[in-house]
Design an enzyme around this catalytic site. Structure first.
Site, short mmCIF file in Angstrom:
data_model
loop_
_atom_site.label_atom_id
_atom_site.label_comp_id
_atom_site.label_asym_id
_atom_site.label_seq_id
_atom_site.Cartn_x
_atom_site.Cartn_y
_atom_site.Cartn_z
N ASP A 1 -2.88 -1.89 10.80
CA ASP A 1 -3.04 -1.81 9.33
C ASP A 1 -3.60 -3.10 8.73
OD1 ASP A 1 -2.21 0.77 9.03
OD2 ASP A 1 -0.18 0.28 8.35
N LYS B 1 0.84 -1.21 0.00
CA LYS B 1 0.00 0.00 0.00
C LYS B 1 0.87 1.24 0.00
CE LYS B 1 0.68 1.69 4.34
NZ LYS B 1 1.48 2.77 4.66
N ALA C 1 10.49 -2.61 5.68
CA ALA C 1 10.57 -1.39 6.49
C ALA C 1 10.62 -0.15 5.60
CB ALA C 1 11.78 -1.44 7.42
N GLY D 1 4.78 -6.17 6.02
CA GLY D 1 4.49 -7.21 7.01
C GLY D 1 2.98 -7.38 7.21
N SER D 2 2.26 -6.26 7.27
CA SER D 2 0.81 -6.31 7.51
C SER D 2 0.08 -6.99 6.34
CB SER D 2 0.25 -4.90 7.69
OG SER D 2 0.87 -4.27 8.76
N GLY E 1 7.51 1.64 4.63
CA GLY E 1 6.29 2.46 4.68
C GLY E 1 5.24 1.97 3.71
N ALA F 1 3.65 -1.16 4.29
CA ALA F 1 2.88 -2.16 5.04
C ALA F 1 3.16 -3.60 4.60
CB ALA F 1 1.38 -1.88 4.94
N PRO G 1 9.69 -3.92 -0.66
CA PRO G 1 10.82 -3.55 0.20
C PRO G 1 10.42 -3.57 1.68
CG PRO G 1 10.65 -2.04 -1.65
CD PRO G 1 9.43 -2.92 -1.71
P1 ATP Z 1 4.35 0.00 7.75
O1 ATP Z 1 4.14 0.66 6.43
O2 ATP Z 1 3.13 -0.78 8.22
O3 ATP Z 1 4.97 0.87 8.79
P2 ATP Z 1 6.74 -1.12 6.80
O4 ATP Z 1 6.54 -1.37 5.35
O5 ATP Z 1 7.44 0.16 7.16
O6 ATP Z 1 5.36 -1.20 7.53
P3 ATP Z 1 7.53 -3.85 7.20
O7 ATP Z 1 8.11 -4.17 5.87
O8 ATP Z 1 6.18 -4.36 7.50
O9 ATP Z 1 7.56 -2.28 7.46
O10 ATP Z 1 8.60 -4.38 8.28
C1 ATP Z 1 8.93 -3.74 9.48
C2 ATP Z 1 9.68 -4.74 10.36
O11 ATP Z 1 8.84 -5.84 10.67
C3 ATP Z 1 10.93 -5.31 9.71
O12 ATP Z 1 12.05 -4.78 10.34
C4 ATP Z 1 10.84 -6.82 9.87
O13 ATP Z 1 11.91 -7.38 10.57
C5 ATP Z 1 9.55 -7.08 10.63
N1 ATP Z 1 8.68 -8.06 9.93
C6 ATP Z 1 7.94 -9.01 10.51
N2 ATP Z 1 7.27 -9.72 9.62
C7 ATP Z 1 7.58 -9.23 8.41
C8 ATP Z 1 7.19 -9.57 7.08
N3 ATP Z 1 6.35 -10.57 6.82
N4 ATP Z 1 7.67 -8.83 6.08
C9 ATP Z 1 8.50 -7.78 6.34
N5 ATP Z 1 8.92 -7.45 7.57
C10 ATP Z 1 8.46 -8.15 8.62
#
Ligand code: ATP
Length: 287
Positions: free
Chosen positions: A137, A11, A97, A103-104, A99, A101, A95
């Site tokens: 999320d 997203k 971490a 993991g979500s 932004g 989502a 990618p």
């Molecule tokens: P958001 O936009 O919700 O803040 P994000 O895209 O910034 O999320 P993610 O890619 O979801 O961040 O990952 C953040 C952290 O969560 C990573 O440092 C990782 O170690 C941990 N993590 C746990 N499960 C997952 C997963 N399935 N995919 C990616 N990271 C994961």
């Protein structure tokens, strides 16, 4: 059926406002969420060996209960007393971490796939109730598309599809801590808040130019001073045909909106050559 697979879309936030900081420390947000066609893929297989076995193509990702996929699988296995084993392969393309989502959306997709594989019979609303216990999320990632997200992210209102366009994603090679961004956000009487309501009007009226003109993310006030490269990527996109460019979530991913695919592809190459070593990708909205 002993196996299944599912695509988990990333997203972006077309708009992101933090309305206030609650007494319990949570932030009340008002965000316009949009799924894009950049996917992780999960493959789930029933196995004879009980328990959950998670593998992924990214060696640095956790494959235990620290992974949201593992957490979501365990939640459903425990609640429904599933005694068969489950092996999950997570092919990460979004990618980490960033932004977006990642993991979500993986957790949401894992729940959707398990609902199918184990015939759990859960409705979307029932999945959302369970998902929100793992992350604010996740309900949106179950629903997907264009949506307004309020509260701490769990109050969702579906919106009409945002106007058609191309999206250039550029994720620079550095990391931003979400915790750092939220804890350094200043909210006072001088804070200029994004006009999310105006953006909602533009979506209703299918006004892509108006939407891009009003795109704003309050978290840029923290992330950009700490990482000026984000401003440079935005500027590069705007100088190369973008109708609008914005940081997604707490960053560091920047996206640019284009009417013309060729222009987006050309801007992609220019962003790729920036010194901040961006992962770049051109896609469109996932409906
Ligand atoms: P958001 O936009 O919700 O803040 P994000 O895209 O910034 O999320 P993610 O890619 O979801 O961040 O990952 C953040 C952290 O969560 C990573 O440092 C990782 O170690 C941990 N993590 C746990 N499960 C997952 C997963 N399935 N995919 C990616 N990271 C994961």
């Amino acid at each position: 059926m002993d196996s299944t697979w599912i695509n988990a879309p990333a997203k972006i936030n077309l708009g992101l406002d933090v309305v206030r900081r609650r007494e319990d420390g949570y932030h009340e947000v008002k965000m316009i969420m949009q799924s894009i066609r950049l996917f992780d893929r999960l493959t789930l297989k029933k196995t004879r060996t009980p328990g959950i076995s998670l593998t992924t193509n990214l060696h640095f990702l956790p494959v235990n209960e620290d992974n949201l996929v593992y957490k979501s699988a365990r939640l459903l296995m425990e609640e429904f007393g599933i005694t068969e084993g489950l092996s999950i392969f997570l092919d990460k393309r979004i990618p980490v971490a960033a932004g977006m989502a990642g993991g979500s959306t993986d957790a949401a997709s894992c729940m959707l796939a398990m609902n199918r594989l184990f015939h759990l019979g859960l409705s979307l609303e029932e999945l959302k109730t369970r998902g929100v216990t793992l992350g604010a999320d996740i309900p949106y990632c179950l629903q997907k598309g264009t949506a307004l997200s309020e509260g701490i992210g769990e109050i969702l209102s579906p919106l009409p599809a945002a106007p058609d366009c191309y999206v250039l994603i550029a994720k620079p090679g550095f990391h931003v801590s979400t915790k750092f961004v939220y804890s350094n956000l200043v909210l006072d009487e001088n804070t200029v808040h994004p006009d999310i309501d105006k953006m909602l009007d533009c979506i209703q009226n299918r006004d892509l130019h108006g939407l891009c003109h009003n795109m704003a993310n309050i978290l840029e006030t923290v992330t950009i001073p700490a990482h000026p490269d984000i401003a440079l990527i935005k500027q590069t996109m705007m100088e190369n045909g973008a109708l609008g460019a914005l940081m997604s979530g707490s960053g560091p991913t920047v996206f640019g909106i284009y009417e013309d695919r060729k222009e987006a592809m050309r801007a992609k190459e220019i962003c790729r050559s920036l010194p901040c070593r961006c992962f770049v990708y051109v896609t469109d909205f996932y409906r």
